[in-house]
Write an enzyme that holds these catalytic residues in place. Structure first.
Site, PDB file in Angstrom:
ATOM      1  CD  GLU A 160      -2.875  -1.267   2.224  1.00 48.42           C
ATOM      2  OE1 GLU A 160      -2.338  -1.527   3.471  1.00 48.42           O
ATOM      3  OE2 GLU A 160      -4.073  -0.903   2.282  1.00 48.42           O
ATOM      4  CD  GLU A 190      -3.281  -6.288   3.649  1.00 50.43           C
ATOM      5  OE1 GLU A 190      -3.535  -7.021   2.507  1.00 50.43           O
ATOM      6  OE2 GLU A 190      -2.729  -5.256   3.599  1.00 50.43           O
TER       7      GLU A 190
HETATM    8  N1  3HC Z   1       4.255  -7.770  11.571  1.00 50.50           N
HETATM    9  C1  3HC Z   1       4.859  -8.372  12.697  1.00 50.50           C
HETATM   10  N2  3HC Z   1       5.758  -9.437  12.614  1.00 50.50           N
HETATM   11  C2  3HC Z   1       5.987  -9.791  11.578  1.00 50.50           C
HETATM   12  C3  3HC Z   1       5.182  -9.431  10.192  1.00 50.50           C
HETATM   13  C4  3HC Z   1       4.367  -8.459  10.489  1.00 50.50           C
HETATM   14  N3  3HC Z   1       3.795  -7.973   9.470  1.00 50.50           N
HETATM   15  N4  3HC Z   1       5.781 -10.275   9.220  1.00 50.50           N
HETATM   16  C5  3HC Z   1       6.522 -10.897   9.569  1.00 50.50           C
HETATM   17  N5  3HC Z   1       6.676 -10.862  11.141  1.00 50.50           N
HETATM   18  C6  3HC Z   1       7.639 -11.623  11.898  1.00 50.50           C
HETATM   19  C7  3HC Z   1       7.374 -13.102  12.099  1.00 50.50           C
HETATM   20  O1  3HC Z   1       6.481 -13.200  13.156  1.00 50.50           O
HETATM   21  C8  3HC Z   1       8.769 -13.556  12.402  1.00 50.50           C
HETATM   22  O2  3HC Z   1       8.979 -13.228  13.831  1.00 50.50           O
HETATM   23  P1  3HC Z   1       9.885 -13.990  14.742  1.00 50.50           P
HETATM   24  O3  3HC Z   1      11.223 -14.475  14.096  1.00 50.50           O
HETATM   25  O4  3HC Z   1      10.084 -13.521  16.094  1.00 50.50           O
HETATM   26  O5  3HC Z   1       9.287 -15.534  14.772  1.00 50.50           O
HETATM   27  C9  3HC Z   1       9.913 -12.675  11.752  1.00 50.50           C
HETATM   28  O6  3HC Z   1       8.928 -11.634  11.450  1.00 50.50           O
HETATM   29  C10 3HC Z   1      10.165 -13.264  10.163  1.00 50.50           C
HETATM   30  O7  3HC Z   1       8.996 -13.984   9.707  1.00 50.50           O
HETATM   31  P2  3HC Z   1       8.987 -15.163   8.783  1.00 50.50           P
HETATM   32  O8  3HC Z   1       9.548 -16.341   9.810  1.00 50.50           O
HETATM   33  O9  3HC Z   1       7.645 -15.229   8.458  1.00 50.50           O
HETATM   34  O10 3HC Z   1       9.901 -14.907   7.547  1.00 50.50           O
HETATM   35  P3  3HC Z   1      10.170 -15.221   6.124  1.00 50.50           P
HETATM   36  O11 3HC Z   1      11.238 -14.731   5.642  1.00 50.50           O
HETATM   37  O12 3HC Z   1       9.963 -16.958   6.205  1.00 50.50           O
HETATM   38  O13 3HC Z   1       8.661 -14.505   5.578  1.00 50.50           O
HETATM   39  C11 3HC Z   1       7.247 -12.543   4.938  1.00 50.50           C
HETATM   40  C12 3HC Z   1       8.722 -13.173   5.378  1.00 50.50           C
HETATM   41  C13 3HC Z   1       7.143 -13.295   3.451  1.00 50.50           C
HETATM   42  C14 3HC Z   1       7.275 -11.488   5.002  1.00 50.50           C
HETATM   43  C15 3HC Z   1       6.413 -13.402   6.065  1.00 50.50           C
HETATM   44  O14 3HC Z   1       6.815 -12.954   7.379  1.00 50.50           O
HETATM   45  C16 3HC Z   1       4.862 -12.973   5.828  1.00 50.50           C
HETATM   46  O15 3HC Z   1       4.109 -13.307   5.020  1.00 50.50           O
HETATM   47  N6  3HC Z   1       4.592 -11.834   6.781  1.00 50.50           N
HETATM   48  C17 3HC Z   1       3.255 -11.362   6.894  1.00 50.50           C
HETATM   49  C18 3HC Z   1       2.905 -10.491   5.727  1.00 50.50           C
HETATM   50  C19 3HC Z   1       1.683 -10.056   6.102  1.00 50.50           C
HETATM   51  O16 3HC Z   1       0.560 -10.588   6.288  1.00 50.50           O
HETATM   52  N7  3HC Z   1       1.396  -8.655   5.751  1.00 50.50           N
HETATM   53  C20 3HC Z   1       0.082  -7.889   5.839  1.00 50.50           C
HETATM   54  C21 3HC Z   1      -0.112  -7.376   7.227  1.00 50.50           C
HETATM   55  S1  3HC Z   1      -1.677  -6.728   7.404  1.00 50.50           S
HETATM   56  C22 3HC Z   1      -1.639  -5.311   7.102  1.00 50.50           C
HETATM   57  O17 3HC Z   1      -0.665  -4.738   6.249  1.00 50.50           O
HETATM   58  C23 3HC Z   1      -2.739  -4.366   7.115  1.00 50.50           C
HETATM   59  C24 3HC Z   1      -2.577  -3.058   6.329  1.00 50.50           C
HETATM   60  O18 3HC Z   1      -3.416  -3.254   5.254  1.00 50.50           O
HETATM   61  C25 3HC Z   1      -3.192  -1.801   7.107  1.00 50.50           C
END
Ligand code: 3HC
Ligand code: NAI
Length: 684
Positions: free
Chosen positions: A108, A128
């Site tokens: 975004e 999301e």
């Molecule tokens: N917020 C907080 N912590 C997050 C996070 C996030 N969005 N995304 C990842 N983390 C943390 C994980 O919990 C993990 O923490 P830990 O080491 O303490 O367990 C660490 O970051 C590493 O994450 P992964 O083990 O998943 O790392 P990968 O390299 O395998 O993957 C990634 C990276 C593809 C970015 C994956 O973490 C992911 O898919 N993250 C979530 C993405 C997501 O869902 N984003 C949307 C959020 S909602 C939003 O944005 C609302 C907005 O519209 C207002």
């Protein structure tokens, strides 16, 4: 200028302000990041010498989204929508430089910029919906303005990641930068200096065929099966066709605000963090896996073939061994058919398809596995067959090679004990179809070495699977829980519920398929054979329900025989009066006066049964944590992710309610065993 703690740093490259977000591990848009970005845009606006801005990230990825840890807490200003608007409204061109994954709030931010460039291999998306919410910072309003309604509906409702080729095609990014990304972004920004910024929000959403959009929306609703967020995402995206930006943004935010506090979002957040936790296995952290290049697979039946395909897809060299030339040919055809289906369905290109097939070798002699780093056996589920095979494998496998069994129920410790290398043995319990199903139970035997286990986990990751570590017991976590829940469903049938009432109640709750429909699909004969096998050793006081046996005795093995728990005349599933009669006879034989089960009562009974067994699993140390159990059910057994899994949902219902139900259930079961100690503790 910047305080040490700020995760957003600025530097000048001539007239371009380079803003770098550095918030490990994934540059989540925390409150500090949001404030830093807003300040950077303000600084750029205020400084006459700055003529353009680049937003980039340090570390392994562009912003991976909002900080999920902040959800459910009071919002801290500035909110992401404000930051996004500040970026879009900036009078000077802003270029987002993407690498890794720009997801959710990260994408975004990028959509609010005036141009987007990306390193090769970058992914963008709006995941999301997988967290039970919709984008809350303009994603649903800006994406359709760039890519059109149809593409936006697809991306926002699926949460899938879009790679650079497709992103370019859809207009989500403007260029791919080979080499130094930030330098490329700065160069791109320079070309925009002096021109009017291209504001995504100011674009008109391209016209779309209303019939097609209606069809897409209906398909999403059907697929969501009770999950709210995908349909809400579609609803929000469609607003971009009719509402001005400001109104669309407000409507999107209102839906976001509703969903973020919903039960579904809480459950899906639980699943998200559970997946990260599952990777942390006690005793294995910091242990290096053994190198894996060549993997052997013994047995190319249903499972072996699927496993071999999964391995080849992950770039591993595979050698398949079958017991004789005829079985090998059948196996080869089975493997080829899966690869070919992927090609026909457009999931792979011809080159990749050929390469994958070429990576698979075939043999009838175990000596072909002498160079394998890991050998996975998927032969018949028979202890003696597997033990004999493991003894042979132990002889041909090189020192340090890992021997894995795909057994569903057998004792991995006893199998390991027939080899000279029990520390190198573990279970790798794949699910059918093995090249598709995401779950992998990694079974840690008593003697399994930490680096053997670490290798199993690393393999799971390499295959794109969700690996959950479990201990040795009958059926491990998944099948053990499954047995308990099936048993309760059969007891409920005997007590008065009809099979279709149970299936309907559970499907309405969000399960992919009710237990009786599943049994008909999978076949009743294997479980029947197993029951006969263990009949002699079963506790005679244990309640048994004979309906399934009687169905099998009548040749009703499920769909493949045209009849099982249901009738399948002309392929359609229907309640069969014959089955109703058998059930009635069984009730009469046992003197049971049938009672009604409301759908809610059916659901609570099933969850209570699983929670009780889940606590036994935890008490025995078979799983490390309750959330691991949830992941197994969600990823291998059709438990709706948006319910969080049985342990999470039981906690939501309340441990006291669950305990009371378990006590009722155990009383009906002869009252021979007490509820699980952990459950009693949770309820007190
Ligand atoms: N917020 C907080 N912590 C997050 C996070 C996030 N969005 N995304 C990842 N983390 C943390 C994980 O919990 C993990 O923490 P830990 O080491 O303490 O367990 C660490 O970051 C590493 O994450 P992964 O083990 O998943 O790392 P990968 O390299 O395998 O993957 C990634 C990276 C593809 C970015 C994956 O973490 C992911 O898919 N993250 C979530 C993405 C997501 O869902 N984003 C949307 C959020 S909602 C939003 O944005 C609302 C907005 O519209 C207002
Ligand atoms: P299957 O019967 O389809 O395949 C077994 C294959 O092993 C056959 O092709 C057979 O020729 C071959 N085989 C038997 N003995 C052999 C030997 N000594 N050497 C080489 N090949 C030999 O069985 P399926 O369903 O693939 O199951 C295999 C294993 O996977 C079993 O342990 C089963 O419990 C387990 N499993 C099965 C699942 C399923 O859904 N089918 C799911 C998870 C695990």
């Amino acid at each position: 200028v910047n305080a040490v703690e700020t995760p957003v740093v600025m530097r000048r490259d001539g007239a371009v302000l380079v803003v770098t977000i550095d918030n490990p591990p994934v540059n989540a848009a925390s409150a500090a990041v949001r404030a830093g970005l807003r300040d950077a845009i303000r600084a750029a606006e205020a400084d006459a010498e700055i003529r353009a801005v680049v937003i980039a990230c340090a570390g392994r990825t562009f912003v991976a989204g909002a900080d999920i840890r902040e959800f459910g807490k009071p919002p801290v200003s500035p909110l992401l929508p404000e930051v996004a608007s500040a970026i879009e409204d900036c009078a000077k061109p802003v270029v987002a430089a993407l690498h890794g994954t720009a997801l959710g709030g990260g994408f975004e931010i990028a959509l609010s910029a005036h141009a987007r460039v990306a390193a090769p291999g970058t992914g963008v998306g709006l995941p999301e919906v997988k967290l039970g919410i919709i984008p809350g910072a303009g994603g649903t309003q800006r994406l359709p303005r760039l890519a059109g309604l149809a593409a936006a509906i697809d991306i926002a409702s699926s949460g899938r990641v879009v790679k650079t080729d497709e992103a370019l095609r859809l207009g989500l990014i403007d260029a791919v930068v080979e080499g130094d990304l930030v330098a490329g972004a700065v160069a791109h920004a320079r070309t925009l200096i002096g021109g009017a910024p291209r504001r995504t929000g100011a674009l008109a959403t391209p016209a779309a065929d209303p019939g097609e959009i209606e069809k897409l929306a209906a398909a999403v609703a059907k697929k969501a099966r009770g999950q709210v967020s995908p349909t809400k995402a579609v609803e929000a995206v469609r607003l971009a066709a009719t509402l001005p930006l400001a109104e669309g943004l407000a409507a999107e935010r209102a839906i976001f605000a509703d969903l973020v506090v919903s039960d579904q979002a809480a459950a899906l957040r639980h699943v998200f963090f559970a997946e990260r936790e599952a990777a942390k296995v006690p005793g294995v952290e910091g242990v290096s896996p053994r190198p894996l290049a060549h993997v052997g697979v013994v047995g190319a039946g249903t499972m072996g073939a699927g496993i071999a395909v999964a391995l080849a897809e992950a770039g591993l060299e595979v050698t398949i061994v079958e017991r004789d030339a005829a079985a090998l040919e059948t196996g080869r055809a089975r493997v080829a058919a899966i690869h070919d289906r992927n090609l026909q369905a457009g999931r792979v290109d011809a080159g990749t398809h050929t390469a994958r097939r070429a990576r698979t070798a075939y043999a009838t002699d175990l000596s072909a596995l002498g160079a394998s780093d890991l050998i996975i056996e998927a032969v018949f589920e028979d202890f003696d067959v597997k033990a004999a095979l493991l003894r042979d494998l132990d002889r041909v496998a090189k020192p340090g090679a890992i021997l894995a069994t795909n057994t569903s129920y057998l004792d991995v410790d006893a199998l390991a004990a027939v080899t000279s290398r029990p520390a190198d043995v573990l279970g790798l319990h794949f699910f059918s179809p093995a090249n598709v199903m995401r779950l992998l139970e990694v079974v840690r035997g008593r003697a399994t070495a930490p680096d053997t286990l670490a290798t199993g986990l690393a393999l799971g990751k390499r295959l794109g699977k969700l690996a959950v570590t479990v201990g040795v017991c009958d059926g491990f976590v998944g099948n053990r829980m499954l047995a308990v829940w099936r048993r309760q469903c059969e007891i409920m049938v005997e007590e008065g519920a009809a099979p279709h009432e149970i299936d309907q109640a559970l499907e309405a709750h969000g399960f992919a398929m009710g237990p009786f429909a599943v049994q008909d699909l999978a076949g009743l004969d294997i479980a029947w054979a197993r029951r006969k096998r263990i009949a002699a050793t079963r506790d005679p006081a244990e309640r048994t329900v004979a309906v399934a046996d009687r169905l099998c005795e009548a040749g009703r093995f499920g769909q493949k025989t045209g009849a099982g728990w249901y009738a399948y005349a002309n392929g359609k599933r229907a309640v069969d009066p014959l089955v109703t009669a058998i059930i009635a006879e069984e009730r009469t034989r046992k003197g049971i006066a049938p009672r009604q089960f409301a759908p809610d009562a059916i659901v609570v009974r099933v969850i209570a049964a699983m929670a009780d067994e889940g606590f036994r699993i935890l008490d025995e140390g078979i799983a490390a944590r309750a959330s691991d159990i949830d992941l197994v059910k969600v990823n291998g057994y059709g438990y709706p992710a948006w319910r969080g899994g049985p342990m999470f949902e039981a906690g939501r219902i309340g441990w006291r309610t669950i305990l009371a139900e378990v006590e009722r259930m155990l009383a009906e079961d002869g009252g021979r065993r007490p509820p699980a100690a952990g459950l009693v503790a949770a309820a007190s």
